[in-house]
Scaffold this motif. Structure first.
Motif, PDB file in Angstrom:
ATOM      1  N   LEU A   1      44.656 -15.242  16.757  1.00 49.14           N
ATOM      2  CA  LEU A   1      43.742 -14.751  15.562  1.00 49.14           C
ATOM      3  C   LEU A   1      42.410 -15.710  15.369  1.00 49.14           C
ATOM      4  N   SER A   2      42.469 -17.013  16.084  1.00 49.61           N
ATOM      5  CA  SER A   2      41.196 -17.832  16.131  1.00 49.61           C
ATOM      6  C   SER A   2      40.199 -17.566  17.183  1.00 49.61           C
ATOM      7  N   ASN A   3      40.710 -16.718  18.140  1.00 51.83           N
ATOM      8  CA  ASN A   3      39.523 -16.248  19.293  1.00 51.83           C
ATOM      9  C   ASN A   3      38.477 -15.332  18.743  1.00 51.83           C
ATOM     10  N   ASN A   4      37.308 -15.631  19.053  1.00 50.41           N
ATOM     11  CA  ASN A   4      36.065 -15.128  18.780  1.00 50.41           C
ATOM     12  C   ASN A   4      36.034 -13.726  18.649  1.00 50.41           C
ATOM     13  N   LYS A   5      36.375 -13.035  19.969  1.00 51.75           N
ATOM     14  CA  LYS A   5      36.385 -11.671  20.085  1.00 51.75           C
ATOM     15  C   LYS A   5      37.569 -10.872  19.424  1.00 51.75           C
ATOM     16  N   ILE A   6      38.498 -11.376  19.350  1.00 54.31           N
ATOM     17  CA  ILE A   6      39.533 -10.600  18.463  1.00 54.31           C
ATOM     18  C   ILE A   6      39.182 -10.843  16.996  1.00 54.31           C
ATOM     19  N   ALA A   7      38.637 -11.990  16.524  1.00 54.60           N
ATOM     20  CA  ALA A   7      38.433 -12.116  15.160  1.00 54.60           C
ATOM     21  C   ALA A   7      37.326 -11.320  14.679  1.00 54.60           C
ATOM     22  N   THR A   8      36.413 -11.098  15.453  1.00 54.07           N
ATOM     23  CA  THR A   8      35.224 -10.326  15.378  1.00 54.07           C
ATOM     24  C   THR A   8      35.739  -8.768  15.120  1.00 54.07           C
ATOM     25  N   SER A   9      36.593  -8.403  15.854  1.00 58.65           N
ATOM     26  CA  SER A   9      37.139  -7.119  15.771  1.00 58.65           C
ATOM     27  C   SER A   9      37.862  -6.688  14.467  1.00 58.65           C
ATOM     28  N   LEU A  10      38.621  -7.919  14.362  1.00 58.94           N
ATOM     29  CA  LEU A  10      39.122  -7.924  12.918  1.00 58.94           C
ATOM     30  C   LEU A  10      38.282  -7.673  11.676  1.00 58.94           C
ATOM     31  N   ILE A  11      37.115  -8.718  11.685  1.00 62.15           N
ATOM     32  CA  ILE A  11      36.127  -8.683  10.788  1.00 62.15           C
ATOM     33  C   ILE A  11      35.695  -7.315  10.490  1.00 62.15           C
ATOM     34  N   ARG A  12      35.236  -6.540  11.621  1.00 61.06           N
ATOM     35  CA  ARG A  12      34.701  -5.364  11.405  1.00 61.06           C
ATOM     36  C   ARG A  12      35.789  -4.199  10.916  1.00 61.06           C
ATOM     37  N   ALA A  13      37.038  -4.405  11.168  1.00 62.64           N
ATOM     38  CA  ALA A  13      37.992  -3.516  10.586  1.00 62.64           C
ATOM     39  C   ALA A  13      38.198  -3.689   9.159  1.00 62.64           C
ATOM     40  N   TYR A  14      38.085  -5.119   8.666  1.00 62.94           N
ATOM     41  CA  TYR A  14      38.345  -5.636   7.350  1.00 62.94           C
ATOM     42  C   TYR A  14      36.769  -4.680   6.401  1.00 62.94           C
ATOM     43  N   GLY A  15      35.893  -4.685   7.285  1.00 56.46           N
ATOM     44  CA  GLY A  15      34.693  -4.359   6.522  1.00 56.46           C
ATOM     45  C   GLY A  15      34.550  -2.940   6.152  1.00 56.46           C
ATOM     46  N   ARG A  16      35.232  -2.108   7.444  1.00 56.75           N
ATOM     47  CA  ARG A  16      35.502  -0.612   7.224  1.00 56.75           C
ATOM     48  C   ARG A  16      36.512  -0.227   6.076  1.00 56.75           C
ATOM     49  N   ALA A  17      37.271  -1.352   5.759  1.00 54.80           N
ATOM     50  CA  ALA A  17      38.489  -1.146   4.539  1.00 54.80           C
ATOM     51  C   ALA A  17      37.963  -1.733   3.420  1.00 54.80           C
ATOM     52  N   ASN A  18      36.589  -2.138   3.200  1.00 53.01           N
ATOM     53  CA  ASN A  18      36.187  -2.676   2.113  1.00 53.01           C
ATOM     54  C   ASN A  18      36.986  -3.954   1.531  1.00 53.01           C
ATOM     55  N   ASP A  19      37.427  -4.676   2.327  1.00 53.35           N
ATOM     56  CA  ASP A  19      38.285  -5.993   2.022  1.00 53.35           C
ATOM     57  C   ASP A  19      37.337  -7.227   2.647  1.00 53.35           C
ATOM     58  N   VAL A  20      36.301  -7.590   2.000  1.00 55.29           N
ATOM     59  CA  VAL A  20      35.362  -8.792   2.121  1.00 55.29           C
ATOM     60  C   VAL A  20      36.454 -10.155   2.285  1.00 55.29           C
ATOM     61  N   GLN A  21      37.193 -10.177   1.307  1.00 63.97           N
ATOM     62  CA  GLN A  21      37.934 -11.392   1.300  1.00 63.97           C
ATOM     63  C   GLN A  21      38.874 -11.554   2.496  1.00 63.97           C
TER      64      GLN A  21
ATOM     65  N   VAL B   1      28.033 -13.234  16.950  1.00 69.62           N
ATOM     66  CA  VAL B   1      28.440 -11.990  17.013  1.00 69.62           C
ATOM     67  C   VAL B   1      29.391 -11.761  15.764  1.00 69.62           C
ATOM     68  N   ALA B   2      30.296 -12.627  15.645  1.00 69.36           N
ATOM     69  CA  ALA B   2      31.418 -12.940  14.591  1.00 69.36           C
ATOM     70  C   ALA B   2      30.517 -13.130  13.208  1.00 69.36           C
ATOM     71  N   PHE B   3      29.684 -13.750  13.233  1.00 73.87           N
ATOM     72  CA  PHE B   3      28.585 -13.888  11.866  1.00 73.87           C
ATOM     73  C   PHE B   3      27.929 -12.663  11.708  1.00 73.87           C
ATOM     74  N   ASN B   4      27.536 -11.941  12.575  1.00 76.31           N
ATOM     75  CA  ASN B   4      26.896 -10.653  12.316  1.00 76.31           C
ATOM     76  C   ASN B   4      27.762  -9.610  11.756  1.00 76.31           C
ATOM     77  N   ALA B   5      29.026  -9.586  12.246  1.00 76.25           N
ATOM     78  CA  ALA B   5      30.247  -8.660  11.882  1.00 76.25           C
ATOM     79  C   ALA B   5      30.397  -9.011  10.485  1.00 76.25           C
ATOM     80  N   LEU B   6      30.442 -10.152  10.066  1.00 77.18           N
ATOM     81  CA  LEU B   6      30.672 -10.743   8.630  1.00 77.18           C
ATOM     82  C   LEU B   6      29.770 -10.348   7.827  1.00 77.18           C
ATOM     83  N   LEU B   7      28.316 -10.327   8.125  1.00 74.92           N
ATOM     84  CA  LEU B   7      27.248 -10.104   7.214  1.00 74.92           C
ATOM     85  C   LEU B   7      27.229  -8.561   7.172  1.00 74.92           C
ATOM     86  N   ASP B   8      27.769  -7.822   8.252  1.00 76.30           N
ATOM     87  CA  ASP B   8      27.855  -6.310   8.148  1.00 76.30           C
ATOM     88  C   ASP B   8      28.819  -5.869   7.330  1.00 76.30           C
ATOM     89  N   ALA B   9      29.999  -6.627   7.164  1.00 85.44           N
ATOM     90  CA  ALA B   9      31.100  -6.200   6.329  1.00 85.44           C
ATOM     91  C   ALA B   9      30.795  -6.271   5.017  1.00 85.44           C
TER      92      ALA B   9
END
Length: 633
Positions: free
Chosen positions: A356-376, A392-400
């Motif tokens: 879960l600490s890998n950048n690529k995997i965490a980025t995919s998870l962040i995008r998934a949480y963003g689609r689920a409206n779970d910013v926390q 890339v992970a930071f951009n995914a977080l902002l998009d979420a």
């Protein structure tokens, strides 16, 4: 240099030139050349080939050709090397003669630029000198495929495919060229032609390798031909793996990526189930199959599956997180059994594998949480990344955050993690760089990061924020978007891309000319002017100019008249319509103006007597201009 140092040789400079060429550092490539020449180093053909390759890697094909011309005996050893090293170094390469590697390196540069005509011309020289080899064939095919000349590529392979015998575990020398052609057909949506080339390979005795199967499986999956793709994977698994030890994980990744491509995600089958949901069932089955075949999923595999789960309706975030944890546990068990995993390796080593600490995997998870409206949960996934999140992970977080209507929090995060002032301070503290890197992962006792995360933004970062701001359609939000755009260009020196230019222009002119103030018009013109430097498809930029021109002619603000670019834009002649030109039709001005206004080339306000000015159209017809006294409103 010490007194006992060995004499300088072309070998030492070849090593330097190769390293600088791989880093695309043309400044140090030329500096090394100048030093070699001033130190009296006599070059050999290896050093010359290294220089040619360095220039090709730097994207300077013309300079590589300069060196080649100096070596070419047909030119008498006279070239144009003075164009980059000075006249006193003329003739530095003239005692050397090009070999097959010299020609192939030049062909590689032409292939990357898609210069198929120049490559074919040079190949005739290669054939005349008897220097044609398998690398020449592979490089020429790449040039033809890059130029989308597939017929030429097939002709080259038909005439120059090697028929030499080889060991079973070795690849055919021209399998790379056939794979390049298959990949070209697949990306051009010519799936039948790609399959035909696969059959031709078998007829010529060219056995496909794992890269060939990866291209073909990905193409079949993108066309939703699941059964054929699975058959091909099974065939590759039972033939290639038995013949030699290869890793087919990229082939499975291509299959998963093709199944989950965006062009099929919204389709619905007969049963009413979305094709994406059906494909996810297939993807999870493939993931299970990989483990049965003892083919280990890698970080890319897991990131693709997690992203696919996140794009389900509703997003399956909990299942995605549990899947990562399960695969992480399995990978560690296998590493322990093989003696690879060391308990004391720390977070840096864990981040390289499935976790879960890998950048690529965490980025995919962040995008998934963003689609689920779970910013926390998205923020927790971001903070879990070790040692540091990337942009890339930071951009995914902002998009979420923007997806969840938390724009204010997104702007706070941006100021916290992408502050130019803090980034500049960190860049200046070179002496403490090692300390920062050692402490950024966090304190093991408290779990807290000892220094803040500072990330250099990119154009995607600003696109996410500016898009969200302009969607608010308020004066304050537009002003903030304008300020962010200026910060991006003037502080970070980040150039906008076509997506950002398109987004801003669409948002600014979609409401029509009403309500546009001077600052809005300036913003529109600045963005349009920046867009002129970008590469657009044919007609795209002209369409945007036409839309902006219509807004400027009708808006109440006339600030554009003081802008030379805008004035030329409004006054420029419309390009001739191809349909009118084909039919031989002419254009007749009806005199009717939908949005009112007048000829933009008329005299500015305050210049001359307005009572004496007559509409140019009326004057051309000999009509007078009499005010009827009638008012529409």
């Amino acid at each position: 240099r010490t007194p006992h140092a060995p004499p300088l040789s072309p070998v030492a400079y070849s090593i330097l030139l190769k390293a600088y060429g791989n880093y695309r550092d043309v400044k140090n490539v030329e500096m090394s050349l100048v030093h070699a020449q001033r130190n009296g180093v006599v070059p050999d053909v290896v050093m010359a080939n290294t220089v040619v390759d360095a220039y090709v890697n730097c994207g300077l094909l013309e300079r590589a050709q300069d060196v080649f011309r100096c070596m070419d005996s047909d030119n008498g050893g006279r070239g144009r090397e003075e164009s980059f090293v000075g006249e006193e170094y003329t003739g530095y390469w003239h005692l050397l003669r090009p070999n097959s590697r010299t020609f192939n390196t030049l062909l590689k540069g032409m292939a990357e630029e898609g210069d198929v005509r120049g490559a074919m011309k040079l190949s005739k020289v290669v054939q005349t000198k008897g220097l044609w080899d398998d690398i020449t064939t592979n490089t020429l095919v790449k040039a033809a495929v890059t130029a989308r000349d597939f017929d030429l590529a097939e002709t080259i392979l038909a005439n120059h495919t090697s028929s030499t015998t080889r060991r079973v575990e070795e690849d055919h020398p021209n399998v790379e060229a056939h794979t390049e052609l298959i990949d070209g057909y697949a990306k051009d949506n010519q799936l039948e032609s790609a399959l035909r080339v696969m059959q031709i390979m078998q007829q010529r005795g060219v056995t496909p390798n794992e890269y060939t199967y990866t291209c073909m499986v990905g193409a079949l999956a993108r066309k939703n031909k699941v059964r054929q793709a699975r058959k091909l994977i099974h065939y590759a698994t039972t033939t290639i793996v038995r013949r030699r030890m290869v890793v087919l994980t990229p082939t499975y990744n291509a299959f998963i990526s093709g199944l989950l491509s965006d062009n099929k995600s919204q389709n619905v089958d007969i049963s009413g189930q979305s094709s994406h949901a059906a494909n996810m069932v297939e993807v999870l089955a493939v993931l299970q199959e990989m483990q049965e075949y003892n083919i280990h999923p890698n970080v890319v595999t897991v990131a693709l599956v997690v992203d696919g789960l996140g794009r389900c309706h509703p997003p399956r975030c909990k299942e995605a997180k549990e899947l990562v944890q399960h695969l992480q546990f399995n990978s560690r068990v296998k590493q322990n059994n093989n003696g690879y995993y060391n308990q004391g390796e720390g977070e840096n080593e864990k981040a390289k594998g499935i976790s879960l600490s890998n950048n690529k995997i965490a980025t995919s998870l962040i995008r998934a949480y963003g689609r689920a409206n779970d910013v926390q949960s998205a923020m927790e996934a971001f903070e879990r990344i070790s040692p540091t999140p990337d942009v890339v992970a930071f951009n995914a977080l902002l998009d979420a955050y923007c997806r969840c209507d938390e724009l204010a929090l997104a702007l706070i995060l941006f100021q916290k993690h992408a502050s130019y002032k803090q980034w500049n301070n960190l860049q200046g503290e070179a002496a403490t760089t090692s300390t920062l890197r050692g402490n950024v992962a966090g304190d093991e006792t408290t779990g807290q990061r000892m220094v803040p995360i500072i990330i250099k933004p990119d154009v995607v970062t600003y696109t996410s924020l500016i898009t969200a701001l302009l969607q608010l359609k308020s004066r304050a939000a537009t002003k903030r978007a304008n300020a962010l755009y200026d910060e991006m260009k003037k502080k970070w020196w980040i150039s906008p891309d076509t997506i950002l230019v398109d987004t801003i222009l669409t948002a600014m002119i979609s409401g029509g000319p009403n309500g546009l103030e001077d600052d809005d018009v300036k913003f529109i013109l600045t963005v349009l002017r920046d867009g002129a430097r970008l590469e657009w498809q044919v007609g795209q930029y002209e369409n945007r100019k036409r839309a902006v021109r219509g807004i400027l002619m009708s808006c109440s603000s006339k600030i554009w008249k003081k802008d030379e670019f805008a004035f030329d834009l409004v006054g420029e002649k419309e390009p001739e319509d191809p349909l009118f030109a084909k039919k031989g039709w002419n254009k007749i001005d009806s005199g009717f103006q939908l949005w009112g206004g007048g000829n933009v080339q008329q005299t500015e306000e305050g210049d001359g007597d307005s009572s004496s000015s007559v509409d140019s159209f009326l004057a051309s017809k000999g009509w007078n201009d009499i005010d009827s006294g009638f008012r529409l409103l």
